[in-house]
Design an enzyme around this catalytic site. Structure first.
Site, PDB file in Angstrom:
ATOM      1  N   LYS A   4      25.590 -30.315 -58.686  1.00 20.61           N
ATOM      2  CA  LYS A   4      25.890 -31.351 -57.623  1.00 20.61           C
ATOM      3  C   LYS A   4      25.701 -30.642 -56.132  1.00 20.61           C
ATOM      4  O   LYS A   4      25.886 -29.404 -56.059  1.00 20.61           O
ATOM      5  CB  LYS A   4      27.238 -31.698 -57.658  1.00 20.61           C
ATOM      6  CG  LYS A   4      27.644 -32.093 -59.298  1.00 20.61           C
ATOM      7  CD  LYS A   4      29.415 -32.360 -59.096  1.00 20.61           C
ATOM      8  CE  LYS A   4      29.608 -32.468 -60.671  1.00 20.61           C
ATOM      9  NZ  LYS A   4      30.229 -31.218 -61.217  1.00 20.61           N
ATOM     10  N   ASN A  58      36.616 -30.566 -79.358  1.00 25.14           N
ATOM     11  CA  ASN A  58      36.175 -31.591 -78.483  1.00 25.14           C
ATOM     12  C   ASN A  58      34.808 -32.315 -78.865  1.00 25.14           C
ATOM     13  O   ASN A  58      34.685 -33.407 -78.312  1.00 25.14           O
ATOM     14  CB  ASN A  58      36.241 -31.130 -77.112  1.00 25.14           C
ATOM     15  CG  ASN A  58      37.922 -30.706 -76.768  1.00 25.14           C
ATOM     16  OD1 ASN A  58      38.777 -30.890 -77.765  1.00 25.14           O
ATOM     17  ND2 ASN A  58      38.076 -29.880 -75.832  1.00 25.14           N
ATOM     18  N   HIS A  67      28.328 -34.793 -54.575  1.00 26.46           N
ATOM     19  CA  HIS A  67      29.554 -34.591 -55.272  1.00 26.46           C
ATOM     20  C   HIS A  67      30.654 -35.247 -54.616  1.00 26.46           C
ATOM     21  O   HIS A  67      31.548 -35.770 -55.561  1.00 26.46           O
ATOM     22  CB  HIS A  67      29.848 -32.911 -54.847  1.00 26.46           C
ATOM     23  CG  HIS A  67      30.915 -32.291 -55.742  1.00 26.46           C
ATOM     24  ND1 HIS A  67      30.901 -31.061 -56.030  1.00 26.46           N
ATOM     25  CD2 HIS A  67      31.966 -32.985 -56.332  1.00 26.46           C
ATOM     26  CE1 HIS A  67      31.793 -30.855 -56.844  1.00 26.46           C
ATOM     27  NE2 HIS A  67      32.566 -31.813 -57.281  1.00 26.46           N
ATOM     28  N   LEU A  79      40.446 -35.082 -70.117  1.00 28.16           N
ATOM     29  CA  LEU A  79      41.567 -34.582 -70.901  1.00 28.16           C
ATOM     30  C   LEU A  79      42.737 -34.523 -69.959  1.00 28.16           C
ATOM     31  O   LEU A  79      43.867 -34.247 -70.340  1.00 28.16           O
ATOM     32  CB  LEU A  79      41.342 -33.173 -71.658  1.00 28.16           C
ATOM     33  CG  LEU A  79      40.124 -33.257 -72.410  1.00 28.16           C
ATOM     34  CD1 LEU A  79      40.143 -31.809 -73.232  1.00 28.16           C
ATOM     35  CD2 LEU A  79      40.251 -34.330 -73.850  1.00 28.16           C
ATOM     36  N   LYS A  94      36.536 -29.663 -70.553  1.00 35.02           N
ATOM     37  CA  LYS A  94      36.338 -28.086 -70.535  1.00 35.02           C
ATOM     38  C   LYS A  94      37.367 -27.598 -71.280  1.00 35.02           C
ATOM     39  O   LYS A  94      38.541 -27.962 -71.441  1.00 35.02           O
ATOM     40  CB  LYS A  94      36.592 -27.623 -68.942  1.00 35.02           C
ATOM     41  CG  LYS A  94      36.353 -26.273 -68.841  1.00 35.02           C
ATOM     42  CD  LYS A  94      36.863 -25.938 -67.271  1.00 35.02           C
ATOM     43  CE  LYS A  94      38.372 -25.612 -67.177  1.00 35.02           C
ATOM     44  NZ  LYS A  94      38.695 -25.157 -65.782  1.00 35.02           N
TER      45      LYS A  94
HETATM   46  P1  NDP Z   1      39.858 -31.439 -68.591  1.00 38.45           P
HETATM   47  O1  NDP Z   1      40.256 -32.652 -68.444  1.00 38.45           O
HETATM   48  O2  NDP Z   1      38.658 -31.262 -69.191  1.00 38.45           O
HETATM   49  O3  NDP Z   1      41.114 -30.718 -69.127  1.00 38.45           O
HETATM   50  C1  NDP Z   1      40.824 -29.260 -69.055  1.00 38.45           C
HETATM   51  C2  NDP Z   1      42.339 -28.699 -69.807  1.00 38.45           C
HETATM   52  O4  NDP Z   1      42.348 -29.227 -71.271  1.00 38.45           O
HETATM   53  C3  NDP Z   1      42.275 -27.233 -69.907  1.00 38.45           C
HETATM   54  O5  NDP Z   1      43.776 -26.895 -69.522  1.00 38.45           O
HETATM   55  C4  NDP Z   1      42.129 -27.024 -71.429  1.00 38.45           C
HETATM   56  O6  NDP Z   1      42.896 -25.860 -71.643  1.00 38.45           O
HETATM   57  C5  NDP Z   1      42.511 -28.150 -71.958  1.00 38.45           C
HETATM   58  N1  NDP Z   1      42.298 -28.583 -73.131  1.00 38.45           N
HETATM   59  C6  NDP Z   1      40.818 -28.577 -73.441  1.00 38.45           C
HETATM   60  N2  NDP Z   1      40.697 -29.180 -74.585  1.00 38.45           N
HETATM   61  C7  NDP Z   1      41.733 -29.202 -75.353  1.00 38.45           C
HETATM   62  C8  NDP Z   1      42.166 -29.296 -76.689  1.00 38.45           C
HETATM   63  N3  NDP Z   1      41.140 -29.662 -77.715  1.00 38.45           N
HETATM   64  N4  NDP Z   1      43.425 -29.435 -76.787  1.00 38.45           N
HETATM   65  C9  NDP Z   1      44.154 -29.202 -75.942  1.00 38.45           C
HETATM   66  N5  NDP Z   1      44.165 -29.029 -74.678  1.00 38.45           N
HETATM   67  C10 NDP Z   1      42.847 -28.925 -74.460  1.00 38.45           C
HETATM   68  O7  NDP Z   1      39.722 -30.892 -66.976  1.00 38.45           O
HETATM   69  P2  NDP Z   1      38.616 -30.311 -65.874  1.00 38.45           P
HETATM   70  O8  NDP Z   1      39.069 -30.348 -64.531  1.00 38.45           O
HETATM   71  O9  NDP Z   1      38.199 -28.954 -66.414  1.00 38.45           O
HETATM   72  O10 NDP Z   1      37.526 -31.562 -66.022  1.00 38.45           O
HETATM   73  C11 NDP Z   1      36.299 -31.163 -66.757  1.00 38.45           C
HETATM   74  C12 NDP Z   1      35.080 -30.987 -65.823  1.00 38.45           C
HETATM   75  O11 NDP Z   1      34.795 -32.174 -64.944  1.00 38.45           O
HETATM   76  C13 NDP Z   1      35.368 -29.901 -64.888  1.00 38.45           C
HETATM   77  O12 NDP Z   1      35.134 -28.683 -65.551  1.00 38.45           O
HETATM   78  C14 NDP Z   1      34.078 -30.352 -64.116  1.00 38.45           C
HETATM   79  O13 NDP Z   1      32.798 -29.861 -64.390  1.00 38.45           O
HETATM   80  C15 NDP Z   1      34.120 -31.795 -63.836  1.00 38.45           C
HETATM   81  N6  NDP Z   1      34.920 -32.088 -62.779  1.00 38.45           N
HETATM   82  C16 NDP Z   1      34.358 -32.805 -61.775  1.00 38.45           C
HETATM   83  C17 NDP Z   1      34.835 -33.228 -60.515  1.00 38.45           C
HETATM   84  C18 NDP Z   1      34.118 -33.990 -59.532  1.00 38.45           C
HETATM   85  O14 NDP Z   1      34.314 -34.235 -58.425  1.00 38.45           O
HETATM   86  N7  NDP Z   1      32.858 -34.538 -59.457  1.00 38.45           N
HETATM   87  C19 NDP Z   1      36.514 -32.851 -60.039  1.00 38.45           C
HETATM   88  C20 NDP Z   1      36.874 -32.322 -61.427  1.00 38.45           C
HETATM   89  C21 NDP Z   1      36.248 -31.705 -62.541  1.00 38.45           C
HETATM   90  P3  NDP Z   1      42.291 -24.278 -72.522  1.00 38.45           P
HETATM   91  O15 NDP Z   1      41.252 -24.048 -71.539  1.00 38.45           O
HETATM   92  O16 NDP Z   1      43.530 -23.744 -72.625  1.00 38.45           O
HETATM   93  O17 NDP Z   1      41.823 -25.225 -73.618  1.00 38.45           O
END
Ligand code: NDP
Length: 276
Positions: free
Chosen positions: A79, A244, A111, A193, A234
């Site tokens: 982005k 996932n 973005h 998530l 993530k």
């Molecule tokens: P998510 O909604 O993907 O949540 C991630 C969290 O969920 C972490 O705390 C992780 O913990 C937990 N988790 C993941 N899998 C499981 C599971 N199977 N069971 C229980 N807990 C789980 O959050 P993100 O903010 O990372 O969003 C995903 C992606 O979206 C980002 O990485 C980015 O690429 C994008 N994004 C884009 C934005 C934009 O403005 N365009 C803004 C924000 C995000 P653990 O690591 O301990 O598993």
């Protein structure tokens, strides 16, 4: 790697096929992203989502090369943060491509709709140029809700192919999804998530998960699959990365969907959350 699941792809408006679940790379730096991506590819992900503002594109490029995966198996999104006009966007694109060490991108997104809307429209002209020149297979926007999207559409020759927005069972973004669909734009879910803010512990998700013998995260992602959106969860845990992706062998029925609909109160977890 051979036993990893195959993730269905859906066609964007120009025919480009995008995996329905990819992996989000926010929060990793150039170093930490490399072992994570080795696990991510091993789990079976082929679509990855980064951004110039994540400051990990160099590490992402190294991990792609280390994987040995053919380029055409991968779907790489990044982005542009400073989309303040045509030249700024072109410069940002060249810089991202250089850091990634790639000769083309699969998806390039603006973005945020920040700053002046005329500048954003000029930035979009750069996106259209990149698409026409074959330097990207698809272009889109992120965090463009109704006003910003309509403003862009009024100036664009090519509508965005993707709109990446915050979307999870607390906020199904029904109105924005309808607007995206009307213009042939595929909605992509970020924070699918709920970003570790308690969504996965909620009663309705847990009940539906228990009913199917699945995890709440799998139910949240399956719900997104059935909405027809593309998700980019993530995790730092290889077991959860794999979990996932295992959402293509069960179906939520009407009763499940009604139970989950109770969660949909429009709650956003941000950053910079903006309601529709
Ligand atoms: P998510 O909604 O993907 O949540 C991630 C969290 O969920 C972490 O705390 C992780 O913990 C937990 N988790 C993941 N899998 C499981 C599971 N199977 N069971 C229980 N807990 C789980 O959050 P993100 O903010 O990372 O969003 C995903 C992606 O979206 C980002 O990485 C980015 O690429 C994008 N994004 C884009 C934005 C934009 O403005 N365009 C803004 C924000 C995000 P653990 O690591 O301990 O598993």
């Amino acid at each position: 790697m051979d036993s990893s699941p195959t993730v269905p792809r859906i066609a964007l408006r120009n025919g480009t096929a995008i995996p329905q679940i990819g992996f989000g790379l926010w929060g990793f730096d150039d170093e930490s992203v490399q072992p994570v991506l080795a696990d991510v590819f091993k789990a079976g992900y082929r679509m990855i989502d980064t951004g110039d503002e994540y400051h990990n594109e160099r590490g992402v490029g190294l991990a792609i090369r280390a994987s040995g995966l053919p380029r055409d198996e991968l779907f790489v999104t990044t982005k542009v943060y400073d989309a303040s006009g045509y030249d700024a966007t072109m410069r940002a694109f060249d810089a991202s491509l250089g850091r990634l060490g790639l000769d083309h991108l699969d998806l390039y997104l603006i973005h945020w709709p920040m700053g002046d809307r005329d500048q954003t429209a000029d930035a979009w002209r750069a996106m259209e140029r990149l698409l026409a020149d074959g330097r990207v297979r698809a272009v889109g926007v992120s965090n463009f809700y109704a006003d910003d999207l309509r403003h862009l559409l009024a100036r664009a020759r090519t509508a965005p192919l993707v709109n990446q927005i915050e979307l999870h069972p607390w906020c199904s973004q029904a109105a924005q999804r309808a607007l995206d669909r009307e213009h042939g734009i595929v909605t992509q879910a970020w924070g699918p998530l709920g970003r570790g803010r308690g969504l996965l512990e909620s009663g309705p998700l847990r009940n539906v998960a228990d009913r199917h013998g699945r995890s709440p995260a799998q139910v949240a992602l399956r719900w997104q699959v059935q909405l027809g959106v593309v998700s980019i969860p993530k995790s730092t845990d290889p077991r959860r990365m794999a979990e996932n992706l295992e959402v293509f062998d069960f179906t939520l029925d009407e009763q499940d969907l009604a139970a989950l609909a109770v969660l949909d109160d429009g709650r956003l977890v941000g950053p910079y959350a903006r309601p529709f």
